[in-house]
Scaffold this motif. Structure first.
Motif, short mmCIF file in Angstrom:
data_model
loop_
_atom_site.label_atom_id
_atom_site.label_comp_id
_atom_site.label_asym_id
_atom_site.label_seq_id
_atom_site.Cartn_x
_atom_site.Cartn_y
_atom_site.Cartn_z
N GLY A 1 5.11 -38.18 38.28
CA GLY A 1 4.29 -37.00 38.03
C GLY A 1 3.38 -37.17 36.84
N ASP A 2 2.89 -38.38 36.63
CA ASP A 2 2.04 -38.70 35.47
C ASP A 2 0.63 -39.01 35.97
N GLU A 3 -0.18 -37.94 36.09
CA GLU A 3 -1.52 -38.12 36.61
C GLU A 3 -2.39 -38.97 35.71
N VAL A 4 -2.13 -39.00 34.42
CA VAL A 4 -2.90 -39.84 33.51
C VAL A 4 -2.66 -41.32 33.82
N GLU A 5 -1.40 -41.69 33.96
CA GLU A 5 -1.07 -43.08 34.28
C GLU A 5 -1.65 -43.46 35.64
N MET A 6 -1.47 -42.59 36.62
CA MET A 6 -1.97 -42.86 37.97
C MET A 6 -3.50 -42.95 37.98
N ALA A 7 -4.17 -41.99 37.35
CA ALA A 7 -5.63 -41.98 37.32
C ALA A 7 -6.20 -43.20 36.61
N GLU B 1 -5.07 -34.20 41.84
CA GLU B 1 -4.70 -33.27 42.91
C GLU B 1 -3.37 -33.65 43.56
N THR B 2 -3.15 -34.94 43.74
CA THR B 2 -1.91 -35.40 44.37
C THR B 2 -0.70 -35.09 43.50
N VAL B 3 -0.79 -35.40 42.21
CA VAL B 3 0.33 -35.14 41.30
C VAL B 3 0.57 -33.64 41.16
N GLU B 4 -0.49 -32.86 41.00
CA GLU B 4 -0.30 -31.41 40.86
C GLU B 4 0.37 -30.83 42.10
N TYR C 1 0.36 -47.68 39.44
CA TYR C 1 -0.08 -46.58 40.29
C TYR C 1 1.14 -45.82 40.83
N CYS C 2 2.10 -46.56 41.39
CA CYS C 2 3.29 -45.93 41.98
C CYS C 2 4.14 -45.24 40.92
N HIS C 3 4.30 -45.86 39.77
CA HIS C 3 5.07 -45.23 38.69
C HIS C 3 4.44 -43.90 38.31
N GLY C 4 3.13 -43.88 38.11
CA GLY C 4 2.46 -42.64 37.75
C GLY C 4 2.62 -41.56 38.81
N CYS C 5 2.47 -41.94 40.07
CA CYS C 5 2.62 -40.99 41.17
C CYS C 5 4.06 -40.47 41.24
N VAL D 1 9.37 -37.92 44.65
CA VAL D 1 8.38 -38.82 45.25
C VAL D 1 8.79 -40.22 44.82
N SER D 2 8.92 -41.13 45.77
CA SER D 2 9.40 -42.47 45.46
C SER D 2 8.67 -43.50 46.34
N HIS D 3 8.04 -44.47 45.71
CA HIS D 3 7.35 -45.54 46.42
C HIS D 3 8.12 -46.85 46.28
#
Length: 185
Positions: free
Chosen positions: A30-36, A60-63, A23-27, A72-74
């Motif tokens: 900027g990889d909404e596919v991975e995050m979603a 929406e968050t990634v866009e 989840y954090c890597h995708g966010c 963005v870093s978690h």
């Protein structure tokens, strides 16, 4: 063949921690596919002002972050995970750091949020997914970046998307946004 319950518990905990990291890597990248892909088909995310279905939240968050931030870093902290068959609960501490570009000659801005992800998870199609997430705010901070003592010192710059070195190292592909029409965005 059934696994020893202790081994199954360890495996479930490992898979859930991997899901949280994905989840954090995708966010962050900027990889909404991975995050979603970390959300269940019927999911809900409550991230303060943004409360919506999980996959739509990812899009929406990634866009927005790609339009408004440089970084963005978690960082994830400890997780307490309780598994009950094909459902689980988890509480995971995090610090999210965002860098916003300065405007009209002002310094870039460093925003940080420290909190906890409180999740209900389900095993869906053999994999763990986030069913319900509440982002709990413990603290937040915002300040101008007056100096960056490591700028220009030879470090690899962070990148979003396929150009980031993590994609090659992990054998991943940044695939775009196939859920955009599916969720009615």
């Amino acid at each position: 063949m059934d696994l020893d319950p202790r081994l199954q518990d360890m495996l479930d905990h490992h898979e859930i921690r991997q899901l949280l990291a994905t989840y954090c890597h995708g966010c962050d990248r900027g990889d909404e596919v991975e995050m979603a892909g970390t959300y269940a088909a019927d999911s809900w995310d409550d991230h303060g002002p943004r409360k919506m279905e999980g996959r739509r939240f990812s899009i929406e968050t990634v866009e927005e972050s790609l339009r408004t931030t440089k970084v963005v870093s978690h960082q994830l902290g400890q997780s307490l995970i309780k598994v009950d068959g094909d459902s689980a609960g988890a509480e995971t501490y995090f610090i999210a750091t965002l860098i916003y570009p300065g405007r009209n000659g002002t310094a870039d801005r460093l925003n940080q949020l420290g909190g906890r992800y409180v999740d209900r998870l389900v095993r869906e199609g053999g994999s763990w997914r986030i069913k319900e997430r509440v982002c709990v705010r413990e603290w937040s901070n915002s300040q101008p970046i007056e100096a960056d003592f490591l700028a220009g010192r030879g470090f690899e710059p962070t990148r979003r998307g396929q150009e980031d070195r993590s994609y090659a190292a992990l054998g991943l592909n940044h695939a775009g946004n196939p859920w955009l029409h599916e969720v009615g965005a």
